[in-house]
Design a protein around this motif. Structure first.
Motif, PDB file in Angstrom:
ATOM      1  N   LEU A   1      35.341  39.616  33.249  1.00  0.00           N
ATOM      2  CA  LEU A   1      35.380  40.928  33.874  1.00  0.00           C
ATOM      3  C   LEU A   1      35.215  42.062  32.868  1.00  0.00           C
ATOM      4  O   LEU A   1      35.213  43.229  33.232  1.00  0.00           O
ATOM      5  CB  LEU A   1      36.708  41.117  34.617  1.00  0.00           C
ATOM      6  N   GLY A   2      35.140  41.702  31.594  1.00  0.00           N
ATOM      7  CA  GLY A   2      35.060  42.742  30.591  1.00  0.00           C
ATOM      8  C   GLY A   2      36.379  43.421  30.340  1.00  0.00           C
ATOM      9  O   GLY A   2      36.428  44.546  29.831  1.00  0.00           O
ATOM     10  N   LEU A   3      37.493  42.755  30.674  1.00  0.00           N
ATOM     11  CA  LEU A   3      38.817  43.344  30.506  1.00  0.00           C
ATOM     12  C   LEU A   3      39.326  43.076  29.105  1.00  0.00           C
ATOM     13  O   LEU A   3      38.938  42.105  28.456  1.00  0.00           O
ATOM     14  CB  LEU A   3      39.789  42.745  31.525  1.00  0.00           C
ATOM     15  N   PRO A   4      40.230  43.907  28.596  1.00  0.00           N
ATOM     16  CA  PRO A   4      40.843  43.625  27.306  1.00  0.00           C
ATOM     17  C   PRO A   4      41.683  42.366  27.381  1.00  0.00           C
ATOM     18  O   PRO A   4      42.112  41.950  28.444  1.00  0.00           O
ATOM     19  CB  PRO A   4      41.720  44.857  27.053  1.00  0.00           C
ATOM     20  N   PHE A   5      41.909  41.717  26.242  1.00  0.00           N
ATOM     21  CA  PHE A   5      42.618  40.452  26.248  1.00  0.00           C
ATOM     22  C   PHE A   5      43.480  40.336  25.001  1.00  0.00           C
ATOM     23  O   PHE A   5      43.545  41.220  24.159  1.00  0.00           O
ATOM     24  CB  PHE A   5      41.611  39.283  26.293  1.00  0.00           C
ATOM     25  N   ALA A   6      44.211  39.207  24.917  1.00  0.00           N
ATOM     26  CA  ALA A   6      44.961  38.751  23.742  1.00  0.00           C
ATOM     27  C   ALA A   6      45.555  39.857  22.902  1.00  0.00           C
ATOM     28  O   ALA A   6      45.014  40.260  21.888  1.00  0.00           O
ATOM     29  CB  ALA A   6      44.087  37.854  22.879  1.00  0.00           C
TER      30      ALA A   6
ATOM     31  N   ALA B   1      49.418  40.358  46.829  1.00  0.00           N
ATOM     32  CA  ALA B   1      48.714  39.947  48.045  1.00  0.00           C
ATOM     33  C   ALA B   1      47.211  39.874  47.825  1.00  0.00           C
ATOM     34  O   ALA B   1      46.533  38.995  48.369  1.00  0.00           O
ATOM     35  CB  ALA B   1      49.043  40.904  49.189  1.00  0.00           C
ATOM     36  N   ILE B   2      46.677  40.792  47.050  1.00  0.00           N
ATOM     37  CA  ILE B   2      45.238  40.778  46.766  1.00  0.00           C
ATOM     38  C   ILE B   2      44.873  39.523  45.982  1.00  0.00           C
ATOM     39  O   ILE B   2      43.912  38.810  46.322  1.00  0.00           O
ATOM     40  CB  ILE B   2      44.833  42.048  46.001  1.00  0.00           C
ATOM     41  N   ALA B   3      45.643  39.204  44.948  1.00  0.00           N
ATOM     42  CA  ALA B   3      45.372  38.001  44.164  1.00  0.00           C
ATOM     43  C   ALA B   3      45.503  36.747  45.023  1.00  0.00           C
ATOM     44  O   ALA B   3      44.678  35.821  44.933  1.00  0.00           O
ATOM     45  CB  ALA B   3      46.317  37.937  42.971  1.00  0.00           C
TER      46      ALA B   3
ATOM     47  N   HIS C   1      49.602  51.791  47.012  1.00  0.00           N
ATOM     48  CA  HIS C   1      50.787  51.068  46.567  1.00  0.00           C
ATOM     49  C   HIS C   1      50.528  50.074  45.442  1.00  0.00           C
ATOM     50  O   HIS C   1      51.418  49.316  45.082  1.00  0.00           O
ATOM     51  CB  HIS C   1      51.409  50.327  47.756  1.00  0.00           C
ATOM     52  N   GLY C   2      49.337  50.090  44.866  1.00  0.00           N
ATOM     53  CA  GLY C   2      49.053  49.178  43.762  1.00  0.00           C
ATOM     54  C   GLY C   2      49.619  49.687  42.444  1.00  0.00           C
ATOM     55  O   GLY C   2      49.772  50.894  42.236  1.00  0.00           O
ATOM     56  N   GLU C   3      49.908  48.762  41.554  1.00  0.00           N
ATOM     57  CA  GLU C   3      50.379  49.092  40.212  1.00  0.00           C
ATOM     58  C   GLU C   3      49.401  48.626  39.142  1.00  0.00           C
ATOM     59  O   GLU C   3      49.144  49.340  38.183  1.00  0.00           O
ATOM     60  CB  GLU C   3      51.756  48.452  39.963  1.00  0.00           C
ATOM     61  N   LEU C   4      48.873  47.429  39.293  1.00  0.00           N
ATOM     62  CA  LEU C   4      47.910  46.907  38.333  1.00  0.00           C
ATOM     63  C   LEU C   4      46.495  47.313  38.739  1.00  0.00           C
ATOM     64  O   LEU C   4      46.217  47.570  39.909  1.00  0.00           O
ATOM     65  CB  LEU C   4      48.012  45.376  38.277  1.00  0.00           C
ATOM     66  N   PRO C   5      45.569  47.358  37.771  1.00  0.00           N
ATOM     67  CA  PRO C   5      44.178  47.699  38.103  1.00  0.00           C
ATOM     68  C   PRO C   5      43.578  46.713  39.104  1.00  0.00           C
ATOM     69  O   PRO C   5      43.810  45.505  39.013  1.00  0.00           O
ATOM     70  CB  PRO C   5      43.465  47.619  36.747  1.00  0.00           C
ATOM     71  N   TRP C   6      42.809  47.253  40.036  1.00  0.00           N
ATOM     72  CA  TRP C   6      42.139  46.454  41.072  1.00  0.00           C
ATOM     73  C   TRP C   6      41.391  45.270  40.461  1.00  0.00           C
ATOM     74  O   TRP C   6      41.533  44.129  40.914  1.00  0.00           O
ATOM     75  CB  TRP C   6      41.193  47.370  41.830  1.00  0.00           C
ATOM     76  N   ALA C   7      40.595  45.505  39.425  1.00  0.00           N
ATOM     77  CA  ALA C   7      39.740  44.450  38.877  1.00  0.00           C
ATOM     78  C   ALA C   7      40.537  43.265  38.361  1.00  0.00           C
ATOM     79  O   ALA C   7      40.119  42.112  38.511  1.00  0.00           O
ATOM     80  CB  ALA C   7      38.862  45.016  37.762  1.00  0.00           C
TER      81      ALA C   7
ATOM     82  N   ALA D   1      35.275  43.230  42.160  1.00  0.00           N
ATOM     83  CA  ALA D   1      36.250  43.674  41.166  1.00  0.00           C
ATOM     84  C   ALA D   1      35.778  44.948  40.475  1.00  0.00           C
ATOM     85  O   ALA D   1      36.563  45.862  40.209  1.00  0.00           O
ATOM     86  CB  ALA D   1      36.486  42.571  40.136  1.00  0.00           C
ATOM     87  N   GLU D   2      34.501  45.021  40.200  1.00  0.00           N
ATOM     88  CA  GLU D   2      33.958  46.178  39.481  1.00  0.00           C
ATOM     89  C   GLU D   2      33.710  47.371  40.389  1.00  0.00           C
ATOM     90  O   GLU D   2      33.957  48.523  40.008  1.00  0.00           O
ATOM     91  CB  GLU D   2      32.646  45.783  38.791  1.00  0.00           C
ATOM     92  N   ASN D   3      33.251  47.112  41.614  1.00  0.00           N
ATOM     93  CA  ASN D   3      32.777  48.207  42.470  1.00  0.00           C
ATOM     94  C   ASN D   3      33.578  48.404  43.746  1.00  0.00           C
ATOM     95  O   ASN D   3      33.231  49.251  44.572  1.00  0.00           O
ATOM     96  CB  ASN D   3      31.300  47.963  42.825  1.00  0.00           C
ATOM     97  N   GLY D   4      34.656  47.643  43.942  1.00  0.00           N
ATOM     98  CA  GLY D   4      35.480  47.824  45.117  1.00  0.00           C
ATOM     99  C   GLY D   4      34.857  47.210  46.356  1.00  0.00           C
ATOM    100  O   GLY D   4      33.861  46.486  46.311  1.00  0.00           O
ATOM    101  N   SER D   5      35.438  47.518  47.508  1.00  0.00           N
ATOM    102  CA  SER D   5      35.004  46.911  48.766  1.00  0.00           C
ATOM    103  C   SER D   5      33.563  47.277  49.124  1.00  0.00           C
ATOM    104  O   SER D   5      32.912  46.555  49.873  1.00  0.00           O
ATOM    105  CB  SER D   5      35.938  47.329  49.905  1.00  0.00           C
ATOM    106  N   SER D   6      33.067  48.381  48.581  1.00  0.00           N
ATOM    107  CA  SER D   6      31.683  48.778  48.873  1.00  0.00           C
ATOM    108  C   SER D   6      30.686  47.727  48.417  1.00  0.00           C
ATOM    109  O   SER D   6      29.565  47.669  48.934  1.00  0.00           O
ATOM    110  CB  SER D   6      31.360  50.117  48.209  1.00  0.00           C
ATOM    111  N   ALA D   7      31.074  46.896  47.458  1.00  0.00           N
ATOM    112  CA  ALA D   7      30.179  45.839  47.010  1.00  0.00           C
ATOM    113  C   ALA D   7      29.880  44.847  48.117  1.00  0.00           C
ATOM    114  O   ALA D   7      28.803  44.244  48.147  1.00  0.00           O
ATOM    115  CB  ALA D   7      30.783  45.113  45.808  1.00  0.00           C
TER     116      ALA D   7
END
Length: 608
Positions: free
Chosen positions: A22-27, A87-89, A172-178, A244-250
């Protein structure tokens, strides 16, 4: 944080591959909120009833229909995510590992408590703009065979699950959608073990084989996948990356939407009318819940287009007005005396359901308010209809809870199927009950690869078959739940949150799949937990009994022969059949939470 490779069927996998994809930061990077660890053990549970212990947790809990999905939600909560994040996961993993039941090609209802108030999010599918009331009639004006209608492009409604989850996450989300898509993407890429339930469902399904995308994927060499095989879904992984990158519009615009429309309109037998405009215009809705006093509790559920809460609470309300049963449980199962009242209360409630309930944008509530169907005086009059002898097969007529400007016809009897249920309570005390569906097992039997050209993908719903196949009754009265453009079909999904009426404290979250029988499964579980004092697991293990207004059905092997005989002596026209629910329930305790998962399915509860 120390990052370790995880053993997975004899080899080592980097646990954070999904974050990299996903191009997310890691480790060790400080701004990473959530990192997914691939579970070392895939679900290997029986495809039949399996004894489950119930699970006690202290800080948070998640209950879902498959261990891999439950684990994804657990990891999100462990990382500080909210109930909505989890719930999303969970839903994205269910799309992969339990594709026959729910996914991004379907719809969902979510009841959410933020610690102060209850709200509901409506992600129900919508009928395309080009449909009419004759959608499921043949050339002679007769209703199509149910499976002919369901396994076709005609049955596909505009999906709503992603739009709904996105709306809830923004609030109501806390973590990033992606980041919430990482578990499903990694499992889709690396592979997961086919569970016994998925294998059994595939082996018993014929029409899915005929789909050009699903056939080769689930039936290699024309044989269904077997339990224990490894299945990868590269098309779904690619689709989820886009979302993950573009939301539900994808899903609702662009290449993925175009592929969906082509598959619906180009179905080899009966193409549907769903269009790019239908997809792009779909909107999730936030609705006010219906919260109903019962015993010392406040039971909150979903309003129409769901019939679930209204019908559940009609059943419970009618039971309250019947003479108390001295022994509602005998030898650990519901007694014949209690079942008699429960089944006839169900017949009365289903008669009202069949006449009055539909999409509130198209259907006027009796007396202008849906709660007129739950008024104590009205339910007391309905209860007076129940005597020593059963109302019997078809003997319950609709009541008159309030004046209507339109005389509705009676909805004909039709099959209903589905679905999957998720219950979650996070560390902050936020809670949800979410029931999610593509309707029948494997939905419309249409698989879409999002235009990727890769193997796999996701299944499209057959939700429009929840509408009445006929638009009017024999007298010419319109049916409230008839097909109309832009309308949401009536549902039986019953996601439920329960509160203490005096303190307002959360008491429980629960719900189930099971088509129209969801209503009975939920109602009985509420009684068992909150009236009979059973814990969540004990309540979910009780054998079922249902009626949709006609004959009564008792869960095969669940009751003594004498119970069936006594019910039939009262005129219930009862027989045995398999009744496969998928209940999930979380109950608040003095020490935290106690969760139960239905022994009839593969679900588990996890938490700390």
């Amino acid at each position: 944080m120390t990052l370790l490779a995880v053993p997975f069927r004899g080899r080592l996998l980097a646990p954070f591959t999904a974050a990299l994809m996903l191009g997310l930061p890691f480790a060790g990077q400080a701004d990473t909120a959530f990192q997914y660890d691939l579970p070392a053990i895939a679900p290997e549970v029986a495809s039949e009833t399996e004894e489950k212990p119930g699970w006690a947790t202290q800080r948070f809990a998640v209950a879902a229909a498959n261990p891999l999905a439950t684990d994804a939600g657990y990891q999100v909560l462990k990382a500080g995510g909210s109930a909505i994040d989890a719930a999303i996961a969970v839903q994205m993993v269910l799309n992969l590992v339990e594709p026959q039941s729910s996914g991004i090609g379907g719809g969902a209802f979510l009841v959410y408590f933020d610690g102060e108030e209850v709200v509901t999010f409506d992600g129900r599918e919508v009928a395309p703009a080009a449909v009419d009331g004759e959608l499921f009639l043949d050339e002679q004006g007769e209703p199509l065979d149910f499976l002919d209608a369901a396994a076709s492009g005609l049955s596909v409604g505009v999906p709503g699950t992603l739009r709904m989850l996105e709306m809830a996450h923004k609030q109501h989300g806390e973590l990033p959608w992606a980041e919430l898509f990482a578990p499903a993407i990694q499992l889709a890429e690396e592979g997961f073990t086919v569970s016994p339930r998925l294998a059994t469902s595939l082996a018993g399904e014929e029409r899915l084989r005929q789909d050009p995308q699903a056939g080769p994927f689930y039936y290699p060499d024309d044989e269904p996948l077997e339990a224990g095989e490894t299945l990868r879904n590269p098309a779904l992984a690619a689709i989820l990356r886009e979302i993950a990158e573009n939301g539900s519009s994808a899903l609702h615009t662009g290449d993925i939407a175009n592929d969906l429309v082509i598959r619906v309109q180009g179905h080899q037998e009966r193409g549907g009318t769903l269009s790019l405009e239908d997809l792009a215009s779909h909107e999730a809705k936030q609705r006010a819940p219906i919260c109903t006093p019962w015993r010392t509790f406040e039971v909150c559920g979903f309003p129409p287009p769901s019939s679930g809460h209204l019908t559940v609470m009609q059943i419970l309300g009618i039971l309250e007005h019947l003479p108390a049963v001295e022994a509602p449980l005998e030898d650990g199962v519901p007694s014949e005396a209690w079942l008699h009242g429960f089944l006839d209360a169900s017949r009365l409630a289903f008669a009202d359901r069949g006449k009055y309930i539909g999409d509130p944008a198209f259907v006027e509530a009796p007396g202008g308010d849906w709660t007129s169907m739950l008024e104590p005086d009205y339910l007391a009059k309905r209860a007076e209809l129940i005597g020593e002898q059963s109302l019997g097969n078809g003997g319950a007529e609709p009541g008159n809870p309030g004046e209507l400007s339109t005389a509705w016809g009676l909805h004909p009897a039709q099959p209903e199927y589905g679905t999957s249920h998720i219950s979650i309570i996070d560390e902050q005390g936020n809670a949800l009950a979410m029931t999610t569906t593509i309707e029948q097992a494997f939905g419309s039997r249409i698989m879409a690869d999002g235009g990727t050209g890769l193997a796999g993908g996701y299944l499209l719903n057959n939700e429009l078959t929840d509408f009445s196949f006929t638009p009017q009754d024999a007298e010419g009265n319109p049916i409230a739940n008839r097909v109309e453009p832009g309308k949401r079909p009536r549902s039986s999904m019953s996601p439920t949150l329960v509160f203490d009426r005096d303190s307002g404290d959360l008491v429980a979250s629960l719900g189930s799949p099971g088509g129209a029988a969801i209503i009975h499964y939920t109602a009985k579980s509420l009684v068992a937990m909150l009236d009979w004092g059973l814990d969540a697991q004990e309540a979910l293990e009780l054998p079922h009994a249902i009626t949709l207004g006609g004959p009564a059905f008792l869960e095969a092997g669940g009751y003594p022969a004498a119970t069936l005989e006594a019910l039939n002596a009262r005129g219930h026209d009862a027989s045995e059949r398999e009744l496969v629910s998928g209940l999930q329930a979380l109950r608040v305790t003095d020490d935290g939470f106690f969760g139960g998962a239905d022994p009839r399915r593969e679900g588990v509860v996890m938490g700390d």
